[in-house]
Design an enzyme around this catalytic site. Structure first.
Site, PDB file in Angstrom:
ATOM      1  N   TYR A   1       1.059  -0.869   0.194  1.00 19.08           N
ATOM      2  CA  TYR A   1      -0.180  -0.082  -0.536  1.00 19.08           C
ATOM      3  C   TYR A   1       1.199   1.446  -0.035  1.00 19.08           C
ATOM      4  O   TYR A   1       0.717   2.164  -0.148  1.00 19.08           O
ATOM      5  CB  TYR A   1      -1.155  -0.153   0.990  1.00 19.08           C
ATOM      6  CG  TYR A   1      -2.680  -0.570   1.302  1.00 19.08           C
ATOM      7  CD1 TYR A   1      -2.132  -1.966   0.908  1.00 19.08           C
ATOM      8  CD2 TYR A   1      -3.455   0.333   1.421  1.00 19.08           C
ATOM      9  CE1 TYR A   1      -3.421  -2.620   0.715  1.00 19.08           C
ATOM     10  CE2 TYR A   1      -4.291  -1.066   1.497  1.00 19.08           C
ATOM     11  CZ  TYR A   1      -4.547  -1.476   0.554  1.00 19.08           C
ATOM     12  OH  TYR A   1      -5.905  -2.549   0.771  1.00 19.08           O
TER      13      TYR A   1
ATOM     14  N   ASP B   1      -2.683 -18.291  -0.258  1.00 19.71           N
ATOM     15  CA  ASP B   1      -4.498 -18.678  -1.309  1.00 19.71           C
ATOM     16  C   ASP B   1      -4.447 -20.534  -0.876  1.00 19.71           C
ATOM     17  O   ASP B   1      -5.549 -20.419  -0.383  1.00 19.71           O
ATOM     18  CB  ASP B   1      -3.522 -19.195  -2.416  1.00 19.71           C
ATOM     19  CG  ASP B   1      -1.843 -20.606  -2.012  1.00 19.71           C
ATOM     20  OD1 ASP B   1      -0.863 -20.140  -1.168  1.00 19.71           O
ATOM     21  OD2 ASP B   1      -1.456 -20.918  -3.202  1.00 19.71           O
TER      22      ASP B   1
ATOM     23  N   ASP C   1     -12.041  -9.147   5.170  1.00 21.51           N
ATOM     24  CA  ASP C   1     -13.179  -9.580   3.398  1.00 21.51           C
ATOM     25  C   ASP C   1     -13.865 -10.709   3.892  1.00 21.51           C
ATOM     26  O   ASP C   1     -14.981 -10.984   4.323  1.00 21.51           O
ATOM     27  CB  ASP C   1     -13.090  -9.417   2.373  1.00 21.51           C
ATOM     28  CG  ASP C   1     -13.444  -7.240   2.758  1.00 21.51           C
ATOM     29  OD1 ASP C   1     -13.304  -6.545   3.194  1.00 21.51           O
ATOM     30  OD2 ASP C   1     -14.152  -6.866   2.034  1.00 21.51           O
TER      31      ASP C   1
ATOM     32  N   LYS D   1       3.329 -15.828   1.288  1.00 21.55           N
ATOM     33  CA  LYS D   1       3.343 -15.606   0.408  1.00 21.55           C
ATOM     34  C   LYS D   1       4.811 -16.420   0.155  1.00 21.55           C
ATOM     35  O   LYS D   1       5.189 -15.891  -0.971  1.00 21.55           O
ATOM     36  CB  LYS D   1       3.391 -15.090  -1.241  1.00 21.55           C
ATOM     37  CG  LYS D   1       2.969 -15.706  -2.090  1.00 21.55           C
ATOM     38  CD  LYS D   1       2.041 -16.900  -2.242  1.00 21.55           C
ATOM     39  CE  LYS D   1       1.918 -17.686  -3.396  1.00 21.55           C
ATOM     40  NZ  LYS D   1       0.747 -18.718  -3.673  1.00 21.55           N
TER      41      LYS D   1
ATOM     42  N   ASP E   1      -6.171  -7.115   4.156  1.00 22.19           N
ATOM     43  CA  ASP E   1      -7.030  -6.484   3.665  1.00 22.19           C
ATOM     44  C   ASP E   1      -7.903  -7.404   2.577  1.00 22.19           C
ATOM     45  O   ASP E   1     -10.089  -7.707   3.047  1.00 22.19           O
ATOM     46  CB  ASP E   1      -6.402  -5.392   2.475  1.00 22.19           C
ATOM     47  CG  ASP E   1      -8.085  -4.668   1.766  1.00 22.19           C
ATOM     48  OD1 ASP E   1      -8.843  -4.373   2.267  1.00 22.19           O
ATOM     49  OD2 ASP E   1      -7.766  -4.599   0.205  1.00 22.19           O
TER      50      ASP E   1
HETATM   51  C1  IPM Z   1     -10.441  -1.499   4.235  1.00 21.90           C
HETATM   52  C2  IPM Z   1     -10.936  -0.888   3.096  1.00 21.90           C
HETATM   53  C3  IPM Z   1      -9.515   0.498   2.600  1.00 21.90           C
HETATM   54  C4  IPM Z   1      -8.003  -0.361   2.459  1.00 21.90           C
HETATM   55  C5  IPM Z   1      -9.845   1.466   1.161  1.00 21.90           C
HETATM   56  C6  IPM Z   1     -10.967   1.589   1.121  1.00 21.90           C
HETATM   57  C7  IPM Z   1      -8.361   1.844   0.919  1.00 21.90           C
HETATM   58  O1  IPM Z   1     -10.847  -1.942   2.104  1.00 21.90           O
HETATM   59  O2  IPM Z   1      -9.890  -0.908   5.578  1.00 21.90           O
HETATM   60  O3  IPM Z   1     -10.081  -2.743   4.258  1.00 21.90           O
HETATM   61  O4  IPM Z   1      -8.230  -1.335   1.362  1.00 21.90           O
HETATM   62  O5  IPM Z   1      -7.655  -0.136   3.238  1.00 21.90           O
HETATM   63 MN    MN Z   2     -10.750  -3.627   2.687  1.00 23.07          MN
END
Ligand code: IPM
Ligand code: MN
Length: 364
Positions: A145, A227, A255, A195, A251
């Site tokens: 990032y 993976d 999710d 990885k 990240d």
């Molecule tokens: C998160 C979001 C952010 C990230 C985006 C909005 C930049 O997806 O907080 O997970 O990738 O960190």
């Molecule tokens: Mn995210």
């Protein structure tokens, strides 16, 4: 709590202001019924700040945050601003600099599925028998990032773009300590994600995690490739306790954890620096597709308040009370659009906020 606690509230874009309205209901209960001396100041951030002040992170917002004890953020970004130059966009121009400015290297994302709420999960029941209680510890201010990146032409005039994953050993060390300290208070098991069969940065990651782990002989450690980790999380989520990840892998994995426990609309997060200063935000983004429809799930924003109470204010009982009231609300069958069952009625954002608030009042 006698001392004043200064909180900067940054609702931002998309569903941010809608779900923040529901978080305010919780903050007001804390002020009125629990007598917390919360002093709240609201500031613009992201797209709305671009529209109003010409910049995603205005000086006034940053100064306000600097003068506060913690930050509660909604979300930033949306299609309206996606054609601006990269550095001016809401994410790159506000959220990432804010995380970096306050040195918020430790991002903590809990995903819990209570057994009695297994219908929230897209996974089959037999995969949920042992419950899910995963805490994702994500490195937040380094890695790909923040590495060198660009988009340019080579000497054959071929266009190319690149991003660089760079990790200092010290950056891996400090996030690893966070993960192991948290694991000590949980099931004492850290699974580190990398990885390392391909990436040099991952090789250093694994080596460093192993080195730091020696300081925590009571915590078990193992390593998974990213993976394989995604596959394992879907196949057997109850094997996970604390997951330790780089910025990008965290990240992605957080999710996945959110989805198997219900919805991204329920994933709250705490981002902390070494002094314990924290920014609290839902991890789901601004969801422009459902903005203004009053169907967004306010739970992630409300649980972000619970994390604020836990990590910045050390008010563990109150934090637990918020979690309990969310849990009880769901147990009684109340659902928002994102977690509804087929043809089931669902609540608006505001109705969900009201019911959780009522349950919280009973809880405290
Ligand atoms: C998160 C979001 C952010 C990230 C985006 C909005 C930049 O997806 O907080 O997970 O990738 O960190
Ligand atoms: Mn995210």
């Amino acid at each position: 709590m006698k001392k004043n606690f200064f909180l900067s509230v940054l609702p931002g874009d998309g569903i941010g202001p809608e779900v923040m309205r529901e978080a305010y209901k919780i903050l007001n209960i804390l002020k009125k019924k629990c007598f917390l001396n919360l002093i709240i100041n609201e500031y613009d951030i992201g797209g709305i700040a671009i529209d109003k002040h010409g910049i995603a992170l205005p000086e006034k917002t940053l100064t306000g945050c600097k003068n506060s004890d913690a930050i509660l953020l909604g979300s930033v970004g949306g299609p309206k601003w996606q054609f601006l130059p990269d550095v001016q966009q809401p994410e790159r121009g506000a959220l990432l600099p804010l995380r970096k400015y306050f040195n918020l290297f430790a991002n903590i994302r809990p995903s819990i599925l209570y057994k009695e709420l297994s219908d929230l999960s897209p996974l089959r029941d037999d995969r949920l028998d042992s419950g899910i209680d995963i805490l994702c510890v994500r490195e937040l201010i380094s890695g790909i990032y923040f590495g060198k990146s660009g988009c340019t032409f080579d000497h054959h005039n071929q266009k190319y773009a690149f991003d660089t994953e760079l990790y200092y050993e010290s950056e891996i060390e400090r996030i690893t300590h966070i993960a192991f300290k948290i694991a000590l208070k949980r099931k004492k098991y850290v699974i580190s994600i990398d990885k390392s069969n391909v990436l040099k940065s991952s090789k250093l990651w694994r080596k460093t995690v192993d080195k730091v782990s020696k300081k925590y002989p009571n915590v078990k450690v193992s390593h998974l490739y990213i993976d394989n980790a995604v596959m394992q999380i879907i196949n057997n989520p109850s094997q996970f306790d604390v997951i330790l990840c780089s910025n990008l892998f965290g990240d992605i994995l957080s999710d996945a954890c959110a989805m198997i426990t219900g919805s991204i609309g329920m994933l709250a997060s705490a981002s902390l620096n070494e002094k314990g200063f924290g920014l609290y935000e839902p991890a789901g983004g601004s969801a422009p597709d459902i903005q203004g429809k009053n169907i967004a799930n306010p739970i992630a924003q409300i649980l972000s308040v619970a994390l604020l109470l836990r990590y910045s204010m050390k008010l563990y009982d109150l934090s637990d009370a918020i979690y309990e009231s969310v849990k009880n609300t769901l147990k009684k069958g109340y659902r928002t659009y994102d977690i509804r069952n087929n043809n089931q009625d669902y609540l608006t954002t505001q109705q969900m906020g009201d019911i959780i608030s009522q349950n919280l009042i009973k809880e405290i």
